[in-house]
Structure formats: structure tokens, C-alpha cells
Design an enzyme around this catalytic site. Structure first.
Site, PDB file in Angstrom:
ATOM      1  N   LYS A 104       0.862  -1.187   0.000  1.00  0.00           N
ATOM      2  CA  LYS A 104       0.000   0.000   0.000  1.00  0.00           C
ATOM      3  C   LYS A 104       0.890   1.226   0.000  1.00  0.00           C
ATOM      4  O   LYS A 104       2.019   1.186   0.493  1.00  0.00           O
ATOM      5  CB  LYS A 104      -0.877   0.021   1.257  1.00  0.00           C
ATOM      6  CG  LYS A 104      -2.122   0.850   1.101  1.00  0.00           C
ATOM      7  CD  LYS A 104      -3.188   0.074   0.344  1.00  0.00           C
ATOM      8  CE  LYS A 104      -4.456   0.842   0.170  1.00  0.00           C
ATOM      9  NZ  LYS A 104      -5.547  -0.018  -0.302  1.00  0.00           N
TER      10      LYS A 104
HETATM   11  P1  NAD Z   1     -13.136   7.253  -2.952  1.00  0.00           P
HETATM   12  O1  NAD Z   1     -12.171   8.345  -2.717  1.00  0.00           O
HETATM   13  O2  NAD Z   1     -13.652   7.029  -4.334  1.00  0.00           O
HETATM   14  O3  NAD Z   1     -14.411   7.435  -1.990  1.00  0.00           O
HETATM   15  C1  NAD Z   1     -14.316   7.640  -0.603  1.00  0.00           C
HETATM   16  C2  NAD Z   1     -15.649   8.195  -0.148  1.00  0.00           C
HETATM   17  O4  NAD Z   1     -15.711   8.259   1.273  1.00  0.00           O
HETATM   18  C3  NAD Z   1     -15.922   9.627  -0.651  1.00  0.00           C
HETATM   19  O5  NAD Z   1     -17.278   9.708  -1.057  1.00  0.00           O
HETATM   20  C4  NAD Z   1     -15.682  10.470   0.596  1.00  0.00           C
HETATM   21  O6  NAD Z   1     -16.381  11.698   0.573  1.00  0.00           O
HETATM   22  C5  NAD Z   1     -16.243   9.525   1.645  1.00  0.00           C
HETATM   23  N1  NAD Z   1     -15.888   9.839   3.024  1.00  0.00           N
HETATM   24  C6  NAD Z   1     -14.701  10.231   3.542  1.00  0.00           C
HETATM   25  N2  NAD Z   1     -14.829  10.435   4.868  1.00  0.00           N
HETATM   26  C7  NAD Z   1     -16.125  10.149   5.186  1.00  0.00           C
HETATM   27  C8  NAD Z   1     -16.883  10.160   6.397  1.00  0.00           C
HETATM   28  N3  NAD Z   1     -16.327  10.501   7.551  1.00  0.00           N
HETATM   29  N4  NAD Z   1     -18.198   9.812   6.351  1.00  0.00           N
HETATM   30  C9  NAD Z   1     -18.788   9.472   5.195  1.00  0.00           C
HETATM   31  N5  NAD Z   1     -18.100   9.427   4.012  1.00  0.00           N
HETATM   32  C10 NAD Z   1     -16.805   9.769   4.011  1.00  0.00           C
HETATM   33  O7  NAD Z   1     -12.442   5.922  -2.372  1.00  0.00           O
HETATM   34  P2  NAD Z   1     -12.806   4.417  -2.696  1.00  0.00           P
HETATM   35  O8  NAD Z   1     -11.867   3.937  -3.726  1.00  0.00           O
HETATM   36  O9  NAD Z   1     -14.260   4.269  -2.867  1.00  0.00           O
HETATM   37  O10 NAD Z   1     -12.341   3.720  -1.326  1.00  0.00           O
HETATM   38  C11 NAD Z   1     -13.181   3.654  -0.181  1.00  0.00           C
HETATM   39  C12 NAD Z   1     -12.687   2.546   0.751  1.00  0.00           C
HETATM   40  O11 NAD Z   1     -12.694   1.313   0.029  1.00  0.00           O
HETATM   41  C13 NAD Z   1     -11.279   2.714   1.276  1.00  0.00           C
HETATM   42  O12 NAD Z   1     -11.203   2.157   2.569  1.00  0.00           O
HETATM   43  C14 NAD Z   1     -10.446   1.866   0.333  1.00  0.00           C
HETATM   44  O13 NAD Z   1      -9.225   1.438   0.902  1.00  0.00           O
HETATM   45  C15 NAD Z   1     -11.390   0.723   0.101  1.00  0.00           C
HETATM   46  N6  NAD Z   1     -11.148  -0.048  -1.117  1.00  0.00           N
HETATM   47  C16 NAD Z   1     -11.153   0.533  -2.342  1.00  0.00           C
HETATM   48  C17 NAD Z   1     -10.948  -0.244  -3.472  1.00  0.00           C
HETATM   49  C18 NAD Z   1     -11.031   0.315  -4.866  1.00  0.00           C
HETATM   50  O14 NAD Z   1     -10.982  -0.462  -5.826  1.00  0.00           O
HETATM   51  N7  NAD Z   1     -11.188   1.608  -5.054  1.00  0.00           N
HETATM   52  C19 NAD Z   1     -10.701  -1.619  -3.343  1.00  0.00           C
HETATM   53  C20 NAD Z   1     -10.717  -2.188  -2.081  1.00  0.00           C
HETATM   54  C21 NAD Z   1     -10.948  -1.397  -0.980  1.00  0.00           C
END
Ligand code: NAD
Length: 415
Positions: A104
């Protein structure tokens, strides 16, 4: 005490190891990150001021293959978080039977306050700084919080400039025109929805008309909402960092995605619904809760207010160890992050295979392979949980660390 994701993950594998016969020397290896690189670099901002940014890349363990994991841009990025997330990637790849270790990365910055040019400069310089440990057979980044396909294109271009030829296999989650896999953008949310569907099948329940609340409406949260809706569930609440929306008749998910997610706008900018405080979403009386924002969201101070009977971890590490135990005692089913959100890394693997072979697949084929691998992993976890009478999380860890331990037995220790 300050929250430490690296400690949470360590506690979880310690707990899981009690149900295995893994030799203590292998557990010692699994509790420590293999490599952590910290870099600080200057960037000239649009106003000509020079700002120093700090970033990290952790390669937690590479027993199974080259390391794989996202890059996060966020003000709260820190070394402990990056190590914890890299460990989760290690168990996730092992659980899904992928030929990858876990990694990461992250840069401490607030992307909401940076121009596109500034983001590009930060990305290119960060890539150059971690270049010595990157490579299509060493470590392959992907998008994570506040990084996108465009970020991956800049990383790929920077790496390619250094080595003197285009190298599409250096990152995954690229734009399709650059060799990004079809279905990658939707993959994580699609996988979260599939994991819930599989659990519902085991419980003999129907997804139709079940109510769902989703915290975080970015890539993972929005696609989870879309696929669950297609499966018949009713999405009644969503939130992002600015606000939440609640409607027990069901929210217009596609429209909100078109207006907000696709245009990279916050929910507060969507004026057709009355916003509420984002904190309200977690404690609503719904059937299914999907935390899809950041880690440490369900903790000892709010766990007793959680009413959902099923939680699927779209985000990595959203539930603390103590809160997890409380939920377990109350009979709440928690589909752990390393299973629930693994659809993304499964399709990333398919993207990497496509880039290495130069042969590109249609979306149907990608989705078929992803679903098959995810359902197989779900079955393994469910069966292990039933066999040992343990939670789905502990079962997922048992399956994952047993696979890595098996590999160590063959690879041995160097020198
Ligand atoms: P992203 O940046 O597209 O979205 C994150 C979202 O969370 C945004 O809408 C943001 O406004 C919101 N957010 C932040 N703080 C918040 C809070 N306190 N309350 C409510 N909403 C809040 O990111 P993503 O890629 O969707 O990733 C989200 C999670 O999923 C992370 O933990 C990431 O590690 C995990 N993840 C992502 C992927 C991927 O393929 N993108 C894969 C596995 C895991």
C-alpha cells in the site's frame, strides 16, 4: 489510546493463528512488514510556492508473488495506516488465491484543495521517489481513496519515461484506452454486492426489499449501491464526507451517481434532496450496512447504536477489534474487508495479466472470472467458519494465513 490499524491487523492474525498449526517462526514473519519506504519531496505549486510532501510505500509480504496495493491521497495518511493497509492486501490476495503479496502507498495531502496540475506533479514525483521498489514483477500500484484512473495514467507514464518504453503492467486501474481492464471501475462495489448476495443465500434470506445504508459514496460505495439495487435491495441512506441523504422509499442512485460521483462532486452539491448529518447513516435501522469510506468508523463508542444485522466492509478496516467483538456477540454477520472488497484486486490481477499478454478481454469475461473467484473464496470462508464455529473474519484470516504459511514451507528461508 490512539487508533493503530497496523495493531488491529496484528491482533486479528494472532487470533486467527489459534485455529491453525502455523509454526511460530512463520507467525513472526507475518507480523512484520517486509519493507517500508518513506519519501519527502518538493513540489512547486500553482502560486510558485514550494511545498514538501511526504509519502510512503509499504510492501508487507511477497511470499506469494509481486506485491499489489493501492495508493491513497489523504491528509490523515501515515506510516502506521499504510502498514496496516498493506497487511490487509497481503491477506486479501492470499484469500483470493492470487499470485500476489500485499502493498500500500500514500501521500499526505488534501486532494480537494489541489489543482489538477498540482496533483499531477505530486503523482509524478512520488512515482519517481518510489521507483526503485516498483516494477511489473516487483510491486504494482492501483487507485485507492482520492486517487483515480487518471492518477494511474500519470504513474504509468512516469515509470515508462524512466525505463525508456511503455509499461502498461506497472499499474492497474488505468483508463481503458491505456489498457485498463473493462469492469475494473465497478469491480470492488460489484464484489461487495456479490458477497452480500452470497451471505443472504446462506442465511436463506431474500435481498428483495431489504434496506441498505452506505457510508461513503465514492468508487466503492456508489457501485455497491448500484449493484445491490439491481439485485432488488432498497438503498435508503448514503453519505460522503460532506453530508448524508435518507429516504426509506429508496434513493435515486443512478441519478446521484451521474450528478455527483461521475462529475467528482460532493453529495452536498446535489440539491434535490434534503441533506442530514453524515453520522446518522451508520446507526439507522436497516438490514444491511456498508461502511465504504475509511477505517475506524465503527468503534467502541458507537457500536451499541448500530442496528444493521449484516455489515459488509466495503472499506478497509472500518471496524475496530473491540467493536467487532461486540457485533459478534450480538450475532451480527460481518463480511470482512479482505473478502467483501476483494473484487477490485481480482480484476486488477486480470488487468495485469491482460497487460503482460497484450490480449484484452470483454467485460463479460472479466466479470465472469471475478465472480467465480469471489464466490469460491466466500465458500471457503463460510465453510471454515462453520467448521470451527468462528466469525467470518477469523475464518477469512485462517484461510489466508494458512496459504502463505504453506508457501513458506516450500520456499524456505533465505539464505
Ligand atoms: P473514494 O475516494 O472514491 O471514496 C471515498 C468516499 O468516502 C468519498 O465519497 C468520501 O467523501 C467519503 N468519506 C470520507 N470520509 C467520510 C466520512 N467521515 N463519512 C462518510 N463518508 C466519508 O475511495 P474508494 O476507492 O471508494 O475507497 C473507499 C474505501 O474502500 C477505502 O477504505 C479503500 O481502501 C477501500 N477499497 C477501495 C478499493 C477500490 O478499488 N477503489 C478496493 C478495495 C478497498
Amino acid at each position: 489510546m490512539q487508533f493503530s490499524l497496523a495493531n488491529v491487523v496484528k491482533e486479528q492474525i494472532e487470533k486467527a493463528s489459534r485455529y491453525t498449526n502455523i509454526p511460530p517462526y512463520i507467525m513472526k514473519i507475518l507480523k512484520c512488514p517486509m519493507r517500508v519506504l518513506r519519501v519527502t519531496f518538493p513540489v512547486e505549486m500553482d502560486n510558485k510556492e514550494v511545498v514538501c510532501f511526504t509519502g510512503f510505500r509499504c510492501q508487507y509480504n511477497n511470499a506469494l508473488g509481486p506485491t499489489k496495493g493501492g495508493v491513497r491521497y489523504h491528509p490523515d495518511v501515515n506510516e502506521d495506516e499504510v502498514i496496516g493497509l498493506a497487511a490487509l492486501m497481503t491477506w486479501k490476495c492470499a484469500l483470493l488465491d492470487l499470485p500476489y503479496g500485499g502493498a500500500k502507498g500514500g501521500v499526505i495531502c488534501d486532494p480537494t484543495k489541489l489543482s489538477e496540475k498540482e496533483l499531477e506533479k505530486i503523482t509524478r514525483r512520488y512515482t519517481a521517489e518510489i521507483m526503485p521498489i516498483l516494477g511489473p514483477h516487483k510491486d504494482i500500484p492501483a487507485p485507492d481513496v482520492y486517487t483515480t484512473a487518471k492518477t494511474m495514467a500519470w504513474m504509468m507514464d512516469t515509470y515508462s519515461m524512466f525505463i525508456g518504453h511503455p509499461e502498461p503492467a506497472i499499474v492497474t486501474g488505468k483508463p481503458e484506452v491505456l489498457g485498463g481492464s473493462k469492469g475494473r471501475k465497478q469491480a470492488t462495489g460489484r464484489g461487495v454486492a456479490i458477497s452480500i448476495r452470497e451471505l443472504y443465500k446462506k442465511l436463506g434470506k431474500d435481498l428483495k426489499d431489504s434496506t441498505v445504508a452506505i457510508q461513503g459514496f465514492g468508487n466503492v460505495g456508489s457501485h455497491t449501491a448500484l449493484f445491490l439495487e439491481q439485485m432488488g435491495a432498497r438503498i435508503v441512506a448514503i453519505s460522503d464526507s460532506t453530508c448524508g441523504f435518507i429516504d426509506f422509499n429508496g434513493l435515486p442512485i443512478s441519478e446521484i451517481m451521474n450528478e455527483c460521483t461521475e462529475k467528482q462532486k460532493c453529495l452536498i452539491e446535489y440539491k434535490k434532496l434534503k441533506p442530514c448529518a453524515k453520522e446518522e447513516i451508520l446507526t439507522l435501522d436497516v438490514d444491511i450496512l456498508v461502511p465504504a469510506a475509511l477505517e475506524n468508523q465503527i468503534h467502541i463508542n458507537n457500536v451499541n447504536a448500530i442496528k444493521a444485522k449484516v455489515i459488509s466492509e466495503g472499506a478497509n478496516g472500518p471496524i475496530t477489534t473491540e467493536a467487532d467483538e461486540v457485533l459478534g456477540k450480538r450475532g451480527v454477520y460481518v463480511i470482512p474487508d479482505i473478502l467483501a472488497n476483494a473484487g477490485g484486486v481480482v480484476v486488477s490481477h486480470l488487468e495485469w495479466v491482460q497487460a503482460l499478454s497484450g490480449l484484452y478481454w470483454d467485460e463479460e469475461e472479466v466479470n465472469y472470472h471475478m465472480e467465480k473467484r469471489l464466490v469460491t473464496a466466500f465458500e471457503k470462508v463460510w465453510n471454515k467458519a462453520m467448521e470451527l464455529n468462528i466469525s467470518l473474519r477469523t475464518a477469512a484470516y485462517v484461510v489466508a494465513i494458512e496459504r502463505i504459511a504453506e508457501v513458506y514451507k516450500f520456499r524456505g528461508l533465505f539464505p
